[in-house]
Design an enzyme around this catalytic site. Sequence first.
Site, mmCIF file in Angstrom:
data_model
loop_
_atom_site.group_PDB
_atom_site.id
_atom_site.type_symbol
_atom_site.label_atom_id
_atom_site.label_comp_id
_atom_site.label_asym_id
_atom_site.label_seq_id
_atom_site.Cartn_x
_atom_site.Cartn_y
_atom_site.Cartn_z
ATOM 1 N N LEU A 133 0.881 -1.173 0.000
ATOM 2 C CA LEU A 133 0.000 0.000 0.000
ATOM 3 C C LEU A 133 0.916 1.220 0.000
ATOM 4 O O LEU A 133 1.972 1.210 0.645
ATOM 5 C CB LEU A 133 -0.888 0.015 1.244
ATOM 6 C CG LEU A 133 -1.972 -1.078 1.342
ATOM 7 C CD1 LEU A 133 -2.737 -0.958 2.658
ATOM 8 C CD2 LEU A 133 -2.931 -1.008 0.166
ATOM 9 N N ASP A 134 0.492 2.266 -0.690
ATOM 10 C CA ASP A 134 1.298 3.500 -0.728
ATOM 11 C C ASP A 134 1.412 4.110 0.661
ATOM 12 O O ASP A 134 0.570 3.863 1.523
ATOM 13 C CB ASP A 134 0.604 4.593 -1.568
ATOM 14 C CG ASP A 134 0.319 4.150 -2.970
ATOM 15 O OD1 ASP A 134 1.048 3.305 -3.472
ATOM 16 O OD2 ASP A 134 -0.664 4.690 -3.529
ATOM 17 N N LYS A 135 2.370 4.991 0.763
ATOM 18 C CA LYS A 135 2.569 5.720 2.031
ATOM 19 C C LYS A 135 1.258 6.368 2.510
ATOM 20 O O LYS A 135 0.942 6.341 3.695
ATOM 21 C CB LYS A 135 3.648 6.792 1.775
ATOM 22 C CG LYS A 135 3.979 7.638 2.943
ATOM 23 C CD LYS A 135 5.078 8.609 2.564
ATOM 24 C CE LYS A 135 5.134 9.741 3.535
ATOM 25 N NZ LYS A 135 5.904 10.879 3.027
ATOM 26 N N THR B 124 -1.847 5.541 1.768
ATOM 27 C CA THR B 124 -3.020 4.654 1.771
ATOM 28 C C THR B 124 -3.064 3.955 3.125
ATOM 29 O O THR B 124 -2.022 3.580 3.667
ATOM 30 C CB THR B 124 -2.912 3.615 0.633
ATOM 31 O OG1 THR B 124 -2.783 4.299 -0.604
ATOM 32 C CG2 THR B 124 -4.137 2.714 0.586
ATOM 33 N N ARG C 205 -5.132 4.990 -7.710
ATOM 34 C CA ARG C 205 -4.957 6.442 -7.897
ATOM 35 C C ARG C 205 -4.867 6.784 -9.390
ATOM 36 O O ARG C 205 -5.474 7.756 -9.858
ATOM 37 C CB ARG C 205 -3.689 6.928 -7.170
ATOM 38 C CG ARG C 205 -3.833 6.856 -5.650
ATOM 39 C CD ARG C 205 -2.519 7.162 -4.935
ATOM 40 N NE ARG C 205 -2.585 6.709 -3.561
ATOM 41 C CZ ARG C 205 -3.094 7.415 -2.546
ATOM 42 N NH1 ARG C 205 -3.527 8.635 -2.751
ATOM 43 N NH2 ARG C 205 -3.136 6.913 -1.328
#
Length: 248
Positions: A105-107, A109, A194
């Site tokens: 997961l992104d930073k 998210t 995104r």
Amino acid sequence: MKLQIYLQKSGVGSRRKCAGIIERGLVTVNGERQTVFWHEIEVGRDLVEVSGKAVSIVDEKFYYILNKPLGYVCANSDGFNTPTVFDFIRERYGIEEKLHSVGRLDKNTTGLLILTNDGDFTNAVIHPGRKVDKVYRALVKGIVSENQKKEFENGVDMDGYRTAPAKMEIIEETGDGNSLVEITIHEGKKRQVRIMCRSIGHEVVELQRIRIGNLTLDGVNEAGDLIKIDGEILFKRLGYNQKGWCSK
Ligand code: URA
């Protein structure tokens, strides 16, 4: 962990064979002979020996579910000293085991993230043919039209890669002119949600993963919550049964 199970997991032999070894008085725990099968062993602390030879669990698999908080990366390092989810669980929960995340997961998210030391499991789950649902709640800028939703669902172009058909459900239009949507995808390309939202004209403001297969945030309701989960339960929730992994 019970002594008999400990011996079995250490590769000494079958449960039955381990029982025999214990019965024959060949096992010591911290130097003391131990003949009780269910004697409790503190893994990593107690010294267990069979006929004077130390045995240890080499291959114990761990599975955790984290409700990933904002601001942490899943990589071991991103080159910018950003704290990682592994820093987070070490500092908050004292977990020192060497783990990796199943997908990332992104930073920015939050939400459902599986952490494990079982590489075979990870490869099986993230295999593209597996088509495990990954469900996200996204707050996006603006009002999503029916046409944009269809465009999203048919798949969009991500730098020459066409995303597979996906689902988008519009949950509500928020008072300030934005939209809360629920998105289901099967792939796990970097920043996929995104990029897909942006490509239909709606920038993501907040993103949370709420489900993978039948695994939900139950038990880890707040960001930062962590639970340890039994491998078999986890496998089932992700779609594994006696016949193997069920693909859609
Ligand atoms: N898609 C994204 O854009 N970010 C994530 O963290 C996960 C899926």
